[in-house]
Design an enzyme around this catalytic site. Structure first.
Site, PDB file in Angstrom:
ATOM      1  CB  CYS A 300      -0.983  -0.011   1.163  1.00 14.97           C
ATOM      2  SG  CYS A 300      -0.274   0.310   2.782  1.00 14.97           S
ATOM      3  CG  HIS A 348      -4.514   0.060   4.013  1.00 19.12           C
ATOM      4  ND1 HIS A 348      -3.687  -0.758   3.268  1.00 19.12           N
ATOM      5  CD2 HIS A 348      -5.546   0.397   3.199  1.00 19.12           C
ATOM      6  CE1 HIS A 348      -4.214  -0.929   2.060  1.00 19.12           C
ATOM      7  NE2 HIS A 348      -5.334  -0.233   1.992  1.00 19.12           N
ATOM      8  CG  HIS A 360      -6.739   0.390  -1.570  1.00 17.57           C
ATOM      9  ND1 HIS A 360      -6.996  -0.145  -0.327  1.00 17.57           N
ATOM     10  CD2 HIS A 360      -7.715  -0.116  -2.377  1.00 17.57           C
ATOM     11  CE1 HIS A 360      -8.062  -0.923  -0.371  1.00 17.57           C
ATOM     12  NE2 HIS A 360      -8.521  -0.930  -1.601  1.00 17.57           N
TER      13      HIS A 360
END
Length: 388
Positions: A300, A348, A360
């Protein structure tokens, strides 16, 4: 539902994110399906479907938390290796100078032996052929004595500095070894968590997997609904702001200059954000791989770092450093290009593309994709940061 967890002191979370009423509404649509997954463990001790789902999600989050630790350790290792290489080069150069100083001292010692510098003055006078020989010899020795002193001083200095640098290099090598150990541990942790998650999923029956997929689908529907709701709110806010700006301009030619200071009006940011988004879109479909920064795969924070690098902006490697690399804005004012961070420990991140959506790299076993920023529920959103 993926994350990259690392313990972090709360304090930058966007306020107003946790809304009990909305959270309840979000769960209503999946209530019936969830009921089928909440059965108690069977008599043979087999965990319920809900327990398996929670365990798998936890393992993925733990794996990605370890991934962020791995990323940080790898970055630290690279810096320390560079520092060690520099120190070793410096030590080599200083050792060469030390050898040269030692050689010079040796030449002086040989000269003293050849000229009889250690012989008493009386003996020198008696052994000299002429008085001029005595005078010439003393002149040479005086000059040599001065140079000898400089050579000795230089040697002592070089020796001291070389020893100091050697000690620094030794300590840096020790630190590097420790960091490499951390790197190895983090890597092993990631691999163990992912293996455990895969083994749990492999034990599910086809029916259980189908029920989990149905629950996930309902969650995605709710996430999409929330994204559409946010998009409508943003459009309404933009329309109101435009109307206010038009009214201010008609009343005063200077009114528009004070109507807003939002970074979203910065054309240079918009230009950079468009480049970052273009890059991110081009990566859609590439696999998530922990610790990857492209070009064939990403995790990510590797994706967000690469996307903004394409726009000429350097971001830190990890999520918990990237969250401090810009200006925090409310979720309601998120603009394309902004970074959306998730979970209390900031583990994240995705790139906002507008209308409540982001690009993402979700978690192991998935691919870079567009998805609602509410993909793991509204309460999972930590903050929105505008880089550049």
């Amino acid at each position: 539902m993926a994350s990259h967890r690392k313990s972090r002191t709360p304090g930058t979370r966007v306020t107003g994110i946790r809304t009990p009423a909305l959270a309840t509404a979000a769960l209503t649509s999946v209530a019936l399906l969830s009921q089928t997954a909440t059965a108690a463990p069977s008599d043979d001790g087999k965990p319920s479907l809900e327990e398996v789902e929670k365990k798998v999600d936890d393992l993925y989050r733990q794996a990605e938390s370890a991934t962020e630790k791995y990323n940080a350790a790898r970055e630290k290792t690279a810096k320390q290796r560079k520092q060690v290489d520099t120190l070793l080069d410096d030590v080599a150069k200083r050792t060469q100078k030390l050898n040269e100083a030692r050689a010079e001292l040796g030449s002086f010692a040989a000269a003293q032996y050849r000229t009889g510098a250690g012989v008493p003055d009386t003996a020198t006078f008696l052994l000299a052929d002429t008085p001029q020989d005595i005078f010439d010899q003393r002149q040479v020795m005086d000059r040599m004595t001065g140079r000898q002193k400089e050579a000795v001083d230089d040697y002592v200095t070089q020796q001291s500095e070389t020893m100091k640098k050697r000690q620094e290099a030794t300590e840096s090598l020790q630190t590097l070894t420790e960091t490499q150990g951390d790197l190895k541990t983090a890597k092993a942790t990631v691999q163990k968590k992912l293996t455990d998650a895969r083994e749990l999923m492999a034990k599910l029956t086809a029916e259980e997997k189908a029920r989990l997929a149905a629950i996930e689908k309902e969650k995605q529907k709710e996430a999409a609904r929330k994204a559409a709701e946010l998009a409508e709110q943003q459009k309404a806010r933009e329309k109101a702001a435009a109307a206010q700006q038009d009214g201010g301009t008609s009343g005063s030619t200077s009114g528009s200059s004070g109507s807003t200071t939002s970074p979203s009006t910065d054309s240079s940011y918009t230009t950079k954000a468009e480049k970052a988004l273009a890059f991110a879109r081009a990566q859609i479909g590439k696999p998530y791989v922990w610790g990857a920064t492209g070009p064939g795969s990403y995790d990510c924070s590797g994706l967000t770092q690469a996307a903004w690098k394409a726009a000429g902006v350097t971001l830190p490697r990890t999520t918990y450093d990237q969250v401090n690399a810009g200006t925090t804005v409310p979720v309601s004012q998120a603009q394309p290009g902004d970074l959306v961070f998730f979970y209390d420990d900031v583990t994240h991140v995705g790139v906002y593309i507008g209308n409540g959506m982001m690009i993402h790299a979700p978690k192991p076993g998935t691919y870079v994709r567009e998805e609602s920023i509410y993909y793991d529920g509204e309460s999972s959103i930590h903050s929105v940061v505008r880089p550049a």
